[in-house]
Design a protein around this motif. Sequence first.
Motif, PDB file in Angstrom:
ATOM      1  N   ILE A  51       0.450  -7.542   1.678  1.00 33.73           N
ATOM      2  CA  ILE A  51      -0.625  -8.727   1.864  1.00 33.73           C
ATOM      3  C   ILE A  51       0.226 -10.096   2.003  1.00 33.73           C
ATOM      4  O   ILE A  51       1.212 -10.241   1.810  1.00 33.73           O
ATOM      5  N   ALA A  52      -0.441 -10.655   3.155  1.00 38.85           N
ATOM      6  CA  ALA A  52       0.306 -11.937   3.519  1.00 38.85           C
ATOM      7  C   ALA A  52      -0.637 -13.071   3.718  1.00 38.85           C
ATOM      8  O   ALA A  52      -1.840 -12.605   4.403  1.00 38.85           O
ATOM      9  N   ASN A  53      -0.389 -14.517   3.428  1.00 41.87           N
ATOM     10  CA  ASN A  53      -1.542 -15.365   3.740  1.00 41.87           C
ATOM     11  C   ASN A  53      -0.535 -16.599   4.407  1.00 41.87           C
ATOM     12  O   ASN A  53       0.389 -17.046   3.538  1.00 41.87           O
ATOM     13  N   ASP A  54      -0.649 -17.139   5.468  1.00 44.57           N
ATOM     14  CA  ASP A  54       0.291 -18.040   5.846  1.00 44.57           C
ATOM     15  C   ASP A  54      -0.006 -19.583   5.430  1.00 44.57           C
ATOM     16  O   ASP A  54       0.621 -20.499   5.338  1.00 44.57           O
ATOM     17  N   GLU A  55      -1.286 -19.725   5.132  1.00 44.97           N
ATOM     18  CA  GLU A  55      -1.971 -20.969   4.531  1.00 44.97           C
ATOM     19  C   GLU A  55      -0.988 -21.288   3.146  1.00 44.97           C
ATOM     20  O   GLU A  55      -0.611 -22.669   3.002  1.00 44.97           O
ATOM     21  N   ILE A  56      -1.037 -20.567   2.197  1.00 46.46           N
ATOM     22  CA  ILE A  56      -0.212 -20.840   0.924  1.00 46.46           C
ATOM     23  C   ILE A  56       1.217 -19.731   0.966  1.00 46.46           C
ATOM     24  O   ILE A  56       1.942 -19.997   0.157  1.00 46.46           O
ATOM     25  N   GLU A  57       1.477 -19.755   1.860  1.00 46.54           N
ATOM     26  CA  GLU A  57       2.729 -18.928   2.296  1.00 46.54           C
ATOM     27  C   GLU A  57       3.312 -17.762   1.164  1.00 46.54           C
ATOM     28  O   GLU A  57       4.249 -18.032   0.450  1.00 46.54           O
ATOM     29  N   TYR A  58       2.615 -17.039   1.011  1.00 46.47           N
ATOM     30  CA  TYR A  58       2.918 -15.728   0.066  1.00 46.47           C
ATOM     31  C   TYR A  58       2.916 -14.615   0.699  1.00 46.47           C
ATOM     32  O   TYR A  58       2.381 -14.357   1.739  1.00 46.47           O
ATOM     33  N   GLU A  59       3.656 -13.739   0.185  1.00 50.94           N
ATOM     34  CA  GLU A  59       3.577 -12.257   0.670  1.00 50.94           C
ATOM     35  C   GLU A  59       4.099 -11.450  -0.451  1.00 50.94           C
ATOM     36  O   GLU A  59       4.819 -11.556  -1.219  1.00 50.94           O
ATOM     37  N   ILE A  60       3.303 -10.281  -0.591  1.00 50.70           N
ATOM     38  CA  ILE A  60       3.415  -9.345  -1.673  1.00 50.70           C
ATOM     39  C   ILE A  60       3.623  -8.119  -0.784  1.00 50.70           C
ATOM     40  O   ILE A  60       2.862  -7.539   0.038  1.00 50.70           O
ATOM     41  N   ILE A  61       4.761  -7.389  -1.218  1.00 48.33           N
ATOM     42  CA  ILE A  61       4.938  -5.976  -0.613  1.00 48.33           C
ATOM     43  C   ILE A  61       5.357  -4.868  -1.779  1.00 48.33           C
ATOM     44  O   ILE A  61       6.235  -5.238  -2.489  1.00 48.33           O
ATOM     45  N   ILE A  62       4.668  -3.882  -1.918  1.00 52.09           N
ATOM     46  CA  ILE A  62       4.747  -3.011  -2.905  1.00 52.09           C
ATOM     47  C   ILE A  62       4.930  -1.781  -2.168  1.00 52.09           C
ATOM     48  O   ILE A  62       4.334  -0.912  -1.358  1.00 52.09           O
ATOM     49  N   ILE A  63       6.376  -1.146  -2.408  1.00 50.43           N
ATOM     50  CA  ILE A  63       6.525   0.045  -1.976  1.00 50.43           C
ATOM     51  C   ILE A  63       7.025   1.265  -2.970  1.00 50.43           C
ATOM     52  O   ILE A  63       7.711   0.990  -3.380  1.00 50.43           O
ATOM     53  N   GLU A  64       6.106   2.147  -3.047  1.00 50.72           N
ATOM     54  CA  GLU A  64       6.091   3.132  -3.940  1.00 50.72           C
ATOM     55  C   GLU A  64       5.380   4.159  -3.688  1.00 50.72           C
ATOM     56  O   GLU A  64       4.216   4.254  -3.664  1.00 50.72           O
ATOM     57  N   PRO A  65       6.113   5.392  -3.535  1.00 51.84           N
ATOM     58  CA  PRO A  65       5.292   6.597  -3.257  1.00 51.84           C
ATOM     59  C   PRO A  65       4.276   6.910  -4.067  1.00 51.84           C
ATOM     60  O   PRO A  65       4.621   6.787  -5.451  1.00 51.84           O
ATOM     61  N   GLY A  66       2.907   7.163  -3.591  1.00 53.34           N
ATOM     62  CA  GLY A  66       1.682   7.428  -4.540  1.00 53.34           C
ATOM     63  C   GLY A  66       0.879   6.155  -4.904  1.00 53.34           C
ATOM     64  O   GLY A  66      -0.044   6.545  -5.552  1.00 53.34           O
ATOM     65  N   PHE A  67       1.698   5.081  -4.764  1.00 48.29           N
ATOM     66  CA  PHE A  67       0.893   3.949  -5.159  1.00 48.29           C
ATOM     67  C   PHE A  67      -0.318   3.723  -4.180  1.00 48.29           C
ATOM     68  O   PHE A  67      -1.612   3.334  -4.600  1.00 48.29           O
ATOM     69  N   ASN A  68      -0.322   3.928  -2.980  1.00 55.50           N
ATOM     70  CA  ASN A  68      -1.409   3.711  -2.146  1.00 55.50           C
ATOM     71  C   ASN A  68      -2.698   4.749  -2.100  1.00 55.50           C
ATOM     72  O   ASN A  68      -3.772   4.196  -2.376  1.00 55.50           O
ATOM     73  N   PHE A  69      -2.147   5.932  -2.737  1.00 54.45           N
ATOM     74  CA  PHE A  69      -3.126   6.967  -2.838  1.00 54.45           C
ATOM     75  C   PHE A  69      -3.860   6.695  -4.085  1.00 54.45           C
ATOM     76  O   PHE A  69      -4.890   6.659  -4.197  1.00 54.45           O
ATOM     77  N   TRP A  70      -3.074   6.145  -5.283  1.00 51.04           N
ATOM     78  CA  TRP A  70      -3.742   5.651  -6.224  1.00 51.04           C
ATOM     79  C   TRP A  70      -4.492   5.032  -6.325  1.00 51.04           C
ATOM     80  O   TRP A  70      -5.703   4.935  -6.803  1.00 51.04           O
ATOM     81  N   LEU A  71      -4.184   3.579  -5.628  1.00 48.90           N
ATOM     82  CA  LEU A  71      -4.979   2.514  -5.385  1.00 48.90           C
ATOM     83  C   LEU A  71      -6.630   2.774  -4.828  1.00 48.90           C
ATOM     84  O   LEU A  71      -7.515   2.402  -5.181  1.00 48.90           O
ATOM     85  N   ALA A  72      -6.335   4.095  -3.755  1.00 47.61           N
ATOM     86  CA  ALA A  72      -7.568   3.945  -3.188  1.00 47.61           C
ATOM     87  C   ALA A  72      -8.512   4.947  -4.001  1.00 47.61           C
ATOM     88  O   ALA A  72      -9.608   5.044  -3.744  1.00 47.61           O
ATOM     89  N   SER A  73      -7.648   5.994  -4.635  1.00 48.58           N
ATOM     90  CA  SER A  73      -8.404   7.038  -5.390  1.00 48.58           C
ATOM     91  C   SER A  73      -8.909   6.802  -6.987  1.00 48.58           C
ATOM     92  O   SER A  73      -9.767   7.283  -7.457  1.00 48.58           O
ATOM     93  N   ARG A  74      -7.980   5.997  -7.646  1.00 49.16           N
ATOM     94  CA  ARG A  74      -8.007   5.974  -8.911  1.00 49.16           C
ATOM     95  C   ARG A  74      -8.600   4.500  -9.433  1.00 49.16           C
ATOM     96  O   ARG A  74      -9.219   4.308 -10.509  1.00 49.16           O
ATOM     97  N   ALA A  75      -7.992   3.522  -8.730  1.00 49.75           N
ATOM     98  CA  ALA A  75      -8.070   2.366  -9.301  1.00 49.75           C
ATOM     99  C   ALA A  75      -9.681   1.699  -8.900  1.00 49.75           C
ATOM    100  O   ALA A  75     -10.455   2.330  -8.216  1.00 49.75           O
ATOM    101  N   ARG A  76     -10.129   0.779  -9.891  1.00 47.21           N
ATOM    102  CA  ARG A  76     -11.612   0.324  -9.835  1.00 47.21           C
ATOM    103  C   ARG A  76     -11.692  -0.352  -8.224  1.00 47.21           C
ATOM    104  O   ARG A  76     -10.644  -0.940  -8.050  1.00 47.21           O
ATOM    105  N   PRO A  77     -12.713  -0.386  -7.723  1.00 50.33           N
ATOM    106  CA  PRO A  77     -12.868  -1.048  -6.229  1.00 50.33           C
ATOM    107  C   PRO A  77     -12.805  -2.587  -6.236  1.00 50.33           C
ATOM    108  O   PRO A  77     -12.909  -3.279  -7.559  1.00 50.33           O
ATOM    109  N   GLU A  78     -12.561  -3.034  -5.292  1.00 50.13           N
ATOM    110  CA  GLU A  78     -12.408  -4.474  -5.336  1.00 50.13           C
ATOM    111  C   GLU A  78     -13.830  -5.035  -5.595  1.00 50.13           C
ATOM    112  O   GLU A  78     -14.950  -4.501  -5.277  1.00 50.13           O
ATOM    113  N   GLY A  79     -13.697  -6.098  -6.499  1.00 48.88           N
ATOM    114  CA  GLY A  79     -15.094  -6.910  -6.869  1.00 48.88           C
ATOM    115  C   GLY A  79     -15.494  -6.279  -8.385  1.00 48.88           C
ATOM    116  O   GLY A  79     -16.190  -6.951  -9.009  1.00 48.88           O
ATOM    117  N   TYR A  80     -14.782  -5.142  -9.037  1.00 53.59           N
ATOM    118  CA  TYR A  80     -15.115  -4.603 -10.218  1.00 53.59           C
ATOM    119  C   TYR A  80     -14.538  -5.801 -11.372  1.00 53.59           C
ATOM    120  O   TYR A  80     -15.138  -5.933 -12.195  1.00 53.59           O
TER     121      TYR A  80
END
Length: 154
Positions: A51-80
Amino acid sequence: MIKVLLKLKRMKTLVYLVLTVGILIGCNSSKTMATKDHVAKQEAVNDTVRIANDEIEYEIIIIEPGFNFWLASRARPEGYYSQQFMENRNMFYVNEWNRRVLSPNRFNPNLYEMQIDYQPHIDYGYDVNYKLYNYFIYFQLTYNQRLAGFIPRI
């Protein structure tokens, strides 16, 4: 080897959290080792969240096998959860994380390598807080850790 890189960048200051968890797997041949290395590299490429945003100059990078799948399948949806809820929890989690980084004799230094600079007065936005909060939940569940006394909930 499993790697997690979380980078928040504010103005000219870079803050890195590099979490490296080594998994030693015995193998009988170099071909088996080469195959395992290839699979691990492919998993890391497929499981990179950026995730990146040039306006406030931040970047977050998470590299972890399984996290993407977990985020899509088990995490609460955005807005929860509200952004304020996640910001509050992230502050607790970051404070505990940083405390553990500074106590390598008590906590596994392979899990807690570098401090996170997460400032409460900076609005990182919903997306960063959502992914950071969910990474902390994923981390606690995956590595059987408890940060800040909260039982991770999904």
